[in-house]
Scaffold this motif. Structure first.
Motif, PDB file in Angstrom:
ATOM      1  N   TYR A   1      -3.075   7.038   3.891  1.00  0.00           N
ATOM      2  CA  TYR A   1      -3.559   7.760   2.719  1.00  0.00           C
ATOM      3  C   TYR A   1      -3.835   9.222   3.049  1.00  0.00           C
ATOM      4  N   LEU A   2      -4.415   9.491   4.220  1.00  0.00           N
ATOM      5  CA  LEU A   2      -4.694  10.876   4.614  1.00  0.00           C
ATOM      6  C   LEU A   2      -3.411  11.665   4.826  1.00  0.00           C
ATOM      7  N   ASP A   3      -2.425  11.051   5.458  1.00  0.00           N
ATOM      8  CA  ASP A   3      -1.167  11.749   5.743  1.00  0.00           C
ATOM      9  C   ASP A   3      -0.426  12.150   4.473  1.00  0.00           C
ATOM     10  N   ASN A   4      -0.748  11.507   3.381  1.00  0.00           N
ATOM     11  CA  ASN A   4      -0.115  11.837   2.103  1.00  0.00           C
ATOM     12  C   ASN A   4      -0.961  12.780   1.258  1.00  0.00           C
ATOM     13  N   GLY A   5      -1.974  13.366   1.870  1.00  0.00           N
ATOM     14  CA  GLY A   5      -2.750  14.391   1.201  1.00  0.00           C
ATOM     15  C   GLY A   5      -3.805  13.882   0.248  1.00  0.00           C
ATOM     16  N   LEU A   6      -4.131  12.599   0.323  1.00  0.00           N
ATOM     17  CA  LEU A   6      -5.162  12.049  -0.542  1.00  0.00           C
ATOM     18  C   LEU A   6      -6.522  12.155   0.151  1.00  0.00           C
ATOM     19  N   TYR A   7      -7.562  12.141  -0.644  1.00  0.00           N
ATOM     20  CA  TYR A   7      -8.920  12.240  -0.107  1.00  0.00           C
ATOM     21  C   TYR A   7      -9.459  10.846   0.188  1.00  0.00           C
ATOM     22  N   VAL A   8     -10.025  10.665   1.371  1.00  0.00           N
ATOM     23  CA  VAL A   8     -10.552   9.372   1.800  1.00  0.00           C
ATOM     24  C   VAL A   8     -12.013   9.541   2.207  1.00  0.00           C
ATOM     25  N   GLU A   9     -12.869   8.775   1.574  1.00  0.00           N
ATOM     26  CA  GLU A   9     -14.292   8.780   1.900  1.00  0.00           C
ATOM     27  C   GLU A   9     -14.663   7.424   2.478  1.00  0.00           C
ATOM     28  N   HIS A  10     -15.385   7.408   3.583  1.00  0.00           N
ATOM     29  CA  HIS A  10     -15.801   6.168   4.230  1.00  0.00           C
ATOM     30  C   HIS A  10     -17.166   5.732   3.691  1.00  0.00           C
ATOM     31  N   THR A  11     -17.310   4.454   3.454  1.00  0.00           N
ATOM     32  CA  THR A  11     -18.550   3.891   2.939  1.00  0.00           C
ATOM     33  C   THR A  11     -18.855   2.590   3.672  1.00  0.00           C
TER      34      THR A  11
ATOM     35  N   HIS B   1       0.826  -1.207   0.000  1.00  0.00           N
ATOM     36  CA  HIS B   1       0.000   0.000   0.000  1.00  0.00           C
ATOM     37  C   HIS B   1       0.864   1.262   0.000  1.00  0.00           C
ATOM     38  N   LYS B   2       2.047   1.199   0.606  1.00  0.00           N
ATOM     39  CA  LYS B   2       2.963   2.339   0.529  1.00  0.00           C
ATOM     40  C   LYS B   2       3.395   2.581  -0.913  1.00  0.00           C
ATOM     41  N   LYS B   3       3.637   1.495  -1.645  1.00  0.00           N
ATOM     42  CA  LYS B   3       3.953   1.628  -3.068  1.00  0.00           C
ATOM     43  C   LYS B   3       2.762   2.214  -3.823  1.00  0.00           C
ATOM     44  N   LEU B   4       1.557   1.785  -3.441  1.00  0.00           N
ATOM     45  CA  LEU B   4       0.362   2.337  -4.074  1.00  0.00           C
ATOM     46  C   LEU B   4       0.250   3.835  -3.825  1.00  0.00           C
ATOM     47  N   VAL B   5       0.576   4.274  -2.612  1.00  0.00           N
ATOM     48  CA  VAL B   5       0.532   5.702  -2.302  1.00  0.00           C
ATOM     49  C   VAL B   5       1.458   6.470  -3.245  1.00  0.00           C
ATOM     50  N   ARG B   6       2.658   5.955  -3.442  1.00  0.00           N
ATOM     51  CA  ARG B   6       3.603   6.640  -4.337  1.00  0.00           C
ATOM     52  C   ARG B   6       3.048   6.703  -5.763  1.00  0.00           C
ATOM     53  N   LEU B   7       2.419   5.615  -6.195  1.00  0.00           N
ATOM     54  CA  LEU B   7       1.813   5.620  -7.528  1.00  0.00           C
ATOM     55  C   LEU B   7       0.690   6.653  -7.605  1.00  0.00           C
ATOM     56  N   LEU B   8      -0.192   6.680  -6.606  1.00  0.00           N
ATOM     57  CA  LEU B   8      -1.319   7.604  -6.622  1.00  0.00           C
ATOM     58  C   LEU B   8      -0.851   9.050  -6.595  1.00  0.00           C
ATOM     59  N   LEU B   9       0.196   9.335  -5.817  1.00  0.00           N
ATOM     60  CA  LEU B   9       0.729  10.693  -5.787  1.00  0.00           C
ATOM     61  C   LEU B   9       1.310  11.087  -7.145  1.00  0.00           C
ATOM     62  N   ASP B  10       1.929  10.127  -7.824  1.00  0.00           N
ATOM     63  CA  ASP B  10       2.438  10.399  -9.166  1.00  0.00           C
ATOM     64  C   ASP B  10       1.290  10.667 -10.133  1.00  0.00           C
TER      65      ASP B  10
END
Length: 319
Positions: A279-289, A248-257
């Motif tokens: 995900y939140l700490d990296n500035g991405l938007y997280v919605e709970h469902t 998931h850390k690798k995924l974060v880097r991909l999403l930020l790219d």
């Protein structure tokens, strides 16, 4: 019955852009079939419940649709049904046998159905259906890495809950499912409709990194990796490799790219606190469902669970 076994074609290994042309049917028939296509496989964690509730959250886009964790392809087929225009796609998965099966359904749906129907008839007539299943599963494993697409679909439709799990040797080891009646199999129109949609797709048996990294500004990337909750539960239903926090850390880097390159994306996963915080700490938007899941062996426990939708922009609020 003589069945067709296929190895890895060039397209499945991602060595060239798919240039599949529409032939042997009118454009109108192809267009109508594309709008009817639905998944022909069962898959643990399939996105049909998510789409029923949140399908309208998928963004509008003008490029191609990219999905690196293909599974049953529910989101791909949903987009093909609901988009006004035919949408080109890049569909990938690390499961070579899965991709080869999609390849065969795209190019030879009638042949795949004829072979699947022969297996289905023999299975329904068998005195011991579990033994029939186990014999076919053994033959499937003996033939790896090549695959008989009809056998892959049969095992998927008759195994426990549509799981694809392998042992340390890479052999498929999911037991026969428990059915109140006869298990359901895709009919010929189902495969023809899926074939019509898949003619818009390039198929790749590749890592999620390779598939997703090719996205450009006009594209939309949907990512549904193995759920972190299953890793915590030490559940290996998704195969030998564990998709844990490091992945998931690798995924974060991909999403930020992707975010830096203004590529639209959406990721879904379970709502564990450490995953959400990352995900939140990296500035991405997280919605709970909350979305129903149906992979528990106890039907009493098949209830809605907390999930997250991760994106690069504020989430769309539905009326």
């Amino acid at each position: 019955m003589c069945r067709s076994r296929i190895g890895a074609p060039e397209d499945a290994l991602g060595k060239g852009l798919n240039a599949h042309v529409i032939s042997n049917e009118s454009f109108q028939e192809w267009f109508q079939r594309r709008r009817l296509a639905k998944p022909f496989l069962r898959w643990a964690g399939g996105k049909q419940p998510f789409l029923a509730k949140y399908g309208r959250k998928l963004p509008r886009f003008h490029g191609k649709y990219i999905e690196p964790f293909l599974g049953s392809g529910a989101v791909f087929f949903y987009i093909q049904r609901t988009q006004a225009r035919p949408t080109d796609a890049l569909l990938g998965d690390s499961n070579l046998q899965l991709i080869l099966t999609y390849y065969a359904v795209r190019d030879e749906p009638e042949r795949v159905f004829a072979e699947l129907d022969g297996i289905r008839e023999a299975y329904l007539a068998a005195e011991d259906r579990r033994a029939f299943y186990e014999d076919l599963r053994a033959g499937y494993n003996n033939g790896l890495p090549a695959v008989e697409p009809a056998v892959f679909i049969f095992l998927n439709r008759t195994c426990w809950n549509g799981l694809y799990r392998t042992n340390r040797e890479g052999n498929f080891n999911v037991p026969h499912g428990m059915f109140k009646g006869d298990p359901a199999f895709p009919a010929l129109p189902d495969l023809l409709n899926a074939s019509a949609s898949l003619r818009q797709a390039q198929l790749r048996a590749s890592s999620w990194e390779n598939v997703a990294s090719s996205a450009t500004k006009e594209d939309f990337v949907f990512l549904d990796p193995p759920y972190y909750s299953d890793v915590i539960a030490s559940d290996s239903k998704y195969g030998r490799e564990v998709f844990g926090l490091e992945q998931h850390k690798k995924l974060v880097r991909l999403l930020l790219d992707l975010q830096r390159r203004d590529v639209q994306f959406m990721l879904t996963n379970s709502a564990e606190e450490d995953l959400v915080r990352m995900y939140l700490d990296n500035g991405l938007y997280v919605e709970h469902t909350r979305v129903p899941r149906s992979i528990n062996s106890d039907t009493e426990k098949r209830v809605s669970v907390s999930e997250i939708i991760v994106s690069g922009k504020p989430p769309l609020r539905l009326a």
